[in-house]
Scaffold this motif. Sequence first.
Motif, PDB file in Angstrom:
ATOM      1  N   ARG A  45       0.740  -1.181  -0.070  1.00 32.93           N
ATOM      2  CA  ARG A  45       0.016   0.114  -0.110  1.00 32.93           C
ATOM      3  C   ARG A  45       0.802   1.329  -0.063  1.00 32.93           C
ATOM      4  O   ARG A  45       0.566   2.244  -0.845  1.00 32.93           O
ATOM      5  CB  ARG A  45      -0.967  -0.048   1.222  1.00 32.93           C
ATOM      6  CG  ARG A  45      -2.264  -1.133   1.072  1.00 32.93           C
ATOM      7  CD  ARG A  45      -3.182  -0.634   1.911  1.00 32.93           C
ATOM      8  NE  ARG A  45      -2.564  -0.558   3.426  1.00 32.93           N
ATOM      9  CZ  ARG A  45      -2.758  -1.596   4.422  1.00 32.93           C
ATOM     10  NH1 ARG A  45      -2.804  -2.674   3.890  1.00 32.93           N
ATOM     11  NH2 ARG A  45      -2.437  -1.382   5.698  1.00 32.93           N
ATOM     12  N   ILE A  46       1.884   1.443   0.767  1.00 30.70           N
ATOM     13  CA  ILE A  46       2.806   2.444   1.085  1.00 30.70           C
ATOM     14  C   ILE A  46       3.501   2.456  -0.398  1.00 30.70           C
ATOM     15  O   ILE A  46       3.590   3.827  -1.102  1.00 30.70           O
ATOM     16  CB  ILE A  46       3.856   2.360   2.098  1.00 30.70           C
ATOM     17  CG1 ILE A  46       3.073   1.957   3.373  1.00 30.70           C
ATOM     18  CG2 ILE A  46       4.826   3.278   1.853  1.00 30.70           C
ATOM     19  CD1 ILE A  46       4.230   1.854   4.497  1.00 30.70           C
ATOM     20  N   ALA A  47       4.037   1.556  -1.266  1.00 31.85           N
ATOM     21  CA  ALA A  47       4.643   1.641  -2.236  1.00 31.85           C
ATOM     22  C   ALA A  47       3.773   2.146  -3.605  1.00 31.85           C
ATOM     23  O   ALA A  47       3.823   3.056  -4.351  1.00 31.85           O
ATOM     24  CB  ALA A  47       4.927   0.329  -2.926  1.00 31.85           C
ATOM     25  N   VAL A  48       2.400   1.795  -3.426  1.00 30.92           N
ATOM     26  CA  VAL A  48       1.320   2.017  -4.428  1.00 30.92           C
ATOM     27  C   VAL A  48       0.976   3.650  -4.321  1.00 30.92           C
ATOM     28  O   VAL A  48       1.157   4.455  -5.216  1.00 30.92           O
ATOM     29  CB  VAL A  48      -0.009   1.612  -4.397  1.00 30.92           C
ATOM     30  CG1 VAL A  48      -0.915   1.879  -5.107  1.00 30.92           C
ATOM     31  CG2 VAL A  48       0.485  -0.154  -4.856  1.00 30.92           C
ATOM     32  N   ARG A  49       0.958   3.949  -2.951  1.00 29.60           N
ATOM     33  CA  ARG A  49       0.440   5.418  -2.751  1.00 29.60           C
ATOM     34  C   ARG A  49       1.821   6.436  -3.137  1.00 29.60           C
ATOM     35  O   ARG A  49       1.481   7.465  -3.695  1.00 29.60           O
ATOM     36  CB  ARG A  49       0.230   5.822  -1.243  1.00 29.60           C
ATOM     37  CG  ARG A  49      -1.078   4.967  -0.650  1.00 29.60           C
ATOM     38  CD  ARG A  49      -2.278   5.477  -1.562  1.00 29.60           C
ATOM     39  NE  ARG A  49      -3.362   4.429  -1.277  1.00 29.60           N
ATOM     40  CZ  ARG A  49      -3.710   3.520  -1.739  1.00 29.60           C
ATOM     41  NH1 ARG A  49      -2.961   3.151  -3.120  1.00 29.60           N
ATOM     42  NH2 ARG A  49      -4.908   2.773  -1.493  1.00 29.60           N
ATOM     43  N   ALA A  50       3.035   6.125  -2.972  1.00 24.73           N
ATOM     44  CA  ALA A  50       4.132   6.794  -3.190  1.00 24.73           C
ATOM     45  C   ALA A  50       4.197   6.913  -4.785  1.00 24.73           C
ATOM     46  O   ALA A  50       4.326   7.675  -5.415  1.00 24.73           O
ATOM     47  CB  ALA A  50       5.352   6.070  -2.547  1.00 24.73           C
ATOM     48  N   GLY A  51       4.275   5.604  -5.249  1.00 26.98           N
ATOM     49  CA  GLY A  51       4.178   5.608  -6.808  1.00 26.98           C
ATOM     50  C   GLY A  51       2.948   6.620  -7.337  1.00 26.98           C
ATOM     51  O   GLY A  51       3.277   7.547  -8.437  1.00 26.98           O
ATOM     52  N   GLN A  52       1.799   6.521  -6.888  1.00 23.36           N
ATOM     53  CA  GLN A  52       0.828   7.398  -7.277  1.00 23.36           C
ATOM     54  C   GLN A  52       0.843   8.905  -7.112  1.00 23.36           C
ATOM     55  O   GLN A  52       0.665   9.898  -8.021  1.00 23.36           O
ATOM     56  CB  GLN A  52      -0.355   7.070  -6.649  1.00 23.36           C
ATOM     57  CG  GLN A  52      -1.341   5.616  -7.287  1.00 23.36           C
ATOM     58  CD  GLN A  52      -2.444   5.526  -6.549  1.00 23.36           C
ATOM     59  OE1 GLN A  52      -2.622   5.710  -5.150  1.00 23.36           O
ATOM     60  NE2 GLN A  52      -3.441   4.900  -7.265  1.00 23.36           N
ATOM     61  N   ALA A  53       1.483   9.333  -5.846  1.00 21.01           N
ATOM     62  CA  ALA A  53       1.877  10.682  -5.460  1.00 21.01           C
ATOM     63  C   ALA A  53       3.396  11.134  -6.752  1.00 21.01           C
ATOM     64  O   ALA A  53       3.016  12.183  -6.969  1.00 21.01           O
ATOM     65  CB  ALA A  53       2.482  10.570  -4.091  1.00 21.01           C
ATOM     66  N   LEU A  54       4.014  10.260  -6.933  1.00 17.62           N
ATOM     67  CA  LEU A  54       5.380  10.706  -7.753  1.00 17.62           C
ATOM     68  C   LEU A  54       4.382  11.017  -9.123  1.00 17.62           C
ATOM     69  O   LEU A  54       4.893  11.964  -9.776  1.00 17.62           O
ATOM     70  CB  LEU A  54       6.146   9.815  -7.840  1.00 17.62           C
ATOM     71  CG  LEU A  54       7.110   9.748  -6.516  1.00 17.62           C
ATOM     72  CD1 LEU A  54       7.958   8.289  -6.651  1.00 17.62           C
ATOM     73  CD2 LEU A  54       7.909  11.001  -6.512  1.00 17.62           C
ATOM     74  N   LEU A  55       3.689  10.028  -9.788  1.00 20.44           N
ATOM     75  CA  LEU A  55       3.163  10.017 -11.148  1.00 20.44           C
ATOM     76  C   LEU A  55       2.193  11.494 -10.948  1.00 20.44           C
ATOM     77  O   LEU A  55       2.310  12.166 -11.939  1.00 20.44           O
ATOM     78  CB  LEU A  55       2.228   8.829 -11.089  1.00 20.44           C
ATOM     79  CG  LEU A  55       1.493   8.897 -12.533  1.00 20.44           C
ATOM     80  CD1 LEU A  55       2.501   9.100 -13.739  1.00 20.44           C
ATOM     81  CD2 LEU A  55       0.418   7.562 -12.807  1.00 20.44           C
TER      82      LEU A  55
END
Length: 369
Positions: free
Chosen positions: A36-46
């Motif tokens: 979940r942390i990795a997905v949210r971080a990726g979405q924020a960066l994107l």
Amino acid sequence: MGLTDAGLPVVVGVLAVVVFVLVAVGWPHPRRKPWRIAVRAGQALLLNGLVLLLAGVLMNDQYLFYVSWADLFGSGSEQVGHVVTAGDPHAGGSVRLRGALHGSAVLPPLPSPGQRVQTYTVTGKQSGLTGEVLVLLPKGYDPAKATTYPVIESLSGYPGTPRSNFRGFALDTTFQDLVDRHAVRAPIIVMPQINTPNSLDTECVNAPGRTGLQTETWLARDVPAWAAAHLRVSLQRTSWAAMGFSYGGWCATMLAMHHPDTYGAAMSLMGYFRPEFGPAYDPLTKGVGNYDLAHLARTGAPPVSLWLMASKDDPTAYPQLVAFLKSVRAPMSVTSVVLRTGGHRVDTIPPVLPEMLSWLRGALPGFTP
């Protein structure tokens, strides 16, 4: 999708909104916390990347820093891209207007029979101005035959003379080679003296109220009427184009936009879009009016096709081209070529002549071989 396409900001904006919504609703929602942390971080960066990309696209759309993906990534040739904005590219050839020209059944003899270059001294009936007019006839021209030819009215830079067109447009080398290879139907090239006297920078305009020089009338009315009475020219606007570089490019664009009944198209190389008077002469002290071509394009666009060239390091032509492109409305159409480098030099012209003449044959039927 091109870098300057109108749909690119929309696509990037929609993607940014979609990613924002995914972040807001927390989807997808993996069961494992590290995921979940990795997905949210990726979405924020994107999302941040898309916002920055959207800002860059909008800035580029406003100021035209780059004209193509090849320009952005530093690949491609010096001629890095095209921008086509608003209207039908064939507007100059498809819209019907009552023609302004009338021919003569009997033509006077050529001053230099058998020669391709003819020299005349012409006095305009409407403007009252007198100036030199050079004419470059196509190979095989015979005034005794009924064959008619399209016309390019070619205008030099300033300071310059009608003969400056030969060097500026490489008329007896590159240009002629392209005509010989049928890149375009062989034209009669009419090269009038722009300024009378030649040392005065008139910016091709008419003084208001006929209180001074009527240079626009000389170029747009007198010279075409004289050509129709002395040469085997086609009379339809679909067979007439104006062409010029620098000062002459401004004049060519202005003539076509002010007189679409005579000219179906214009080609401007390193030209600008409003008069740039020197200290010696400025008849438009109360305002330039429709000589501001960006304003005219916004408020009363004529049915003409324009081909415009500038280089990004030209401090005069390039900024005005960017502003002009944003003003274009149908039924006018504009094709622009932006060079990465080249400044304000005539040696940038011969390499783009194949592109220019290919465009001309497509824009106006009279120039199709």
